[in-house]
Write a protein that holds these residues in place. Sequence first.
Motif, PDB file in Angstrom:
ATOM      1  N   ALA A 242      -5.418   1.552  58.322  1.00  0.00           N
ATOM      2  CA  ALA A 242      -6.246   0.391  58.204  1.00  0.00           C
ATOM      3  C   ALA A 242      -5.449  -0.811  57.243  1.00  0.00           C
ATOM      4  CB  ALA A 242      -7.600   0.563  57.970  1.00  0.00           C
ATOM      5  N   PRO A 243      -5.585  -1.981  57.587  1.00  0.00           N
ATOM      6  CA  PRO A 243      -4.947  -2.970  56.397  1.00  0.00           C
ATOM      7  C   PRO A 243      -5.910  -2.913  55.235  1.00  0.00           C
ATOM      8  CG  PRO A 243      -5.195  -4.012  58.623  1.00  0.00           C
ATOM      9  CD  PRO A 243      -5.832  -2.667  58.585  1.00  0.00           C
ATOM     10  N   ILE A 244      -5.151  -3.180  54.032  1.00  0.00           N
ATOM     11  CA  ILE A 244      -5.815  -3.433  52.618  1.00  0.00           C
ATOM     12  C   ILE A 244      -5.678  -4.812  52.504  1.00  0.00           C
ATOM     13  CG2 ILE A 244      -5.846  -0.846  52.000  1.00  0.00           C
ATOM     14  CD1 ILE A 244      -3.719  -2.120  50.162  1.00  0.00           C
ATOM     15  N   ARG A 245      -6.987  -5.180  51.596  1.00  0.00           N
ATOM     16  CA  ARG A 245      -6.836  -6.757  51.088  1.00  0.00           C
ATOM     17  C   ARG A 245      -6.218  -6.476  49.546  1.00  0.00           C
ATOM     18  NH1 ARG A 245      -9.544 -10.478  54.001  1.00  0.00           N
ATOM     19  NH2 ARG A 245     -10.795  -9.559  55.680  1.00  0.00           N
ATOM     20  N   PRO A 246      -4.894  -6.775  49.270  1.00  0.00           N
ATOM     21  CA  PRO A 246      -4.438  -6.658  47.862  1.00  0.00           C
ATOM     22  C   PRO A 246      -5.336  -7.056  46.676  1.00  0.00           C
ATOM     23  CG  PRO A 246      -2.858  -7.174  49.428  1.00  0.00           C
ATOM     24  CD  PRO A 246      -3.944  -7.163  50.355  1.00  0.00           C
ATOM     25  N   LEU A 247      -5.774  -8.490  46.964  1.00  0.00           N
ATOM     26  CA  LEU A 247      -6.475  -9.192  45.855  1.00  0.00           C
ATOM     27  C   LEU A 247      -7.789  -8.470  45.736  1.00  0.00           C
ATOM     28  CD1 LEU A 247      -5.979 -13.068  46.831  1.00  0.00           C
ATOM     29  CD2 LEU A 247      -4.828 -11.302  45.388  1.00  0.00           C
TER      30      LEU A 247
END
Length: 422
Positions: free
Chosen positions: A327-332
């Motif tokens: 799953a994608p992660i949100r870096p910020l």
Amino acid sequence: MTTIDPPGGHGRPAVMSAATRALARCVSVEPAKFAAAHWGRAPLLSRADELPNPAGFTDLLSPDDADELLSRRGLRTPFLRVARDGQLVPTARFTGGGGAGAEIGDQVLDERILELYAAGATLVLQGLHRLWPALVDFARDLGTALTQPLQVNAYLTPPGSQGFATHYDTHDVFVLQVDGRKRWRIHPPVLTDPLERQPWGGRADEVSATADGPAALDVVLEPGDALYLPRGWLHSAQAQESRSLHLTVGIRALTRYALVEELLALAAEDPRLRAGLPFGTDVADPDAIEPELTETVEALRDWLLRADPAAVAARLRDRAWPAARPAPIRPLAQAAALASLTADSRIAPRGGLRWQLATAADRVALRLTDRTITLPAQCAPALRALLGSTGLRVGDLPGLDDDADRMVLARRLLREAVAVPA
């Protein structure tokens, strides 16, 4: 001594209900019946009224969404193909620079797309499991249910048009009809279970002759209908009185031939199989080759009987795991969670993460798709607990002496994108 936990990280504890729902959207029979009667064997037509979502598939990608991709998202090749009269249109006919600050010449030009589409061309949006959020999630959930990597394309066909002639795919597909009506003619395979190296073009005459015969299935898909086709089944599709939009989910399953390929790669360890042919051997002479072939087959058979399943599994892991991203992660957001982490914070395993634990006397190795993370052995209970959960409070991670150690481990797992804020 090293012990290895069974490969995990299919996201099952966290997303099994979502995975079950994703498969139920594609097939009108129970998963066990689908696996026994249809998977890799026979097509399955599922009408919209037999499936759980009365709204169909517009939540995954609607015609307006497709227009958004084609006009405002800076789409680039190869994320778009254009086909007309059974042939691909050269990309130079619909790509160019995007203006100041975006001069790279592989960007889709919407006015050229309009011209081609209005003239009867089919638009193929490719790799949508990487581009469009709803399909990123759907592909991950369906891939979890099937334990296979997926790709998702969308086909936009003008009224009465047909993008491609009768052909077969070298992977299984689900066809999900989003908008409009499309007639599908399905014929039995000319080659059962073709490999990727066996595309239909090499059997064009057989394909054409079979397509001229009676169809095994001749059906018009309506919005919300789904069709499963095993690899090798011939098919052609034509839009009816209005435009058609459908999604094709390609299932990139490994085959037994993949086992053969990895076994042969490992066979290079056998000195008998690395030996050169005798000096002066005429390789075009069957009589000269026959004794060498006999000895080679014998050596290969001996080696295969000693093949190590663990070595084969390791090679298959390295081949299969990179085919499906987690799953994608949100870096910020991830960085903010690291900065504000406390013992009361909750973390969860990253959805769809592929992992394997190997424990030695004083270390535990967490094998991921692209790297291995090595930690002290006392971290093993905490890792197992987290990776098998839907989320845990940091202060509840087991096996560690105090919250300071738990915080160190949690920060490492967040930084490595193994865990995400719950």
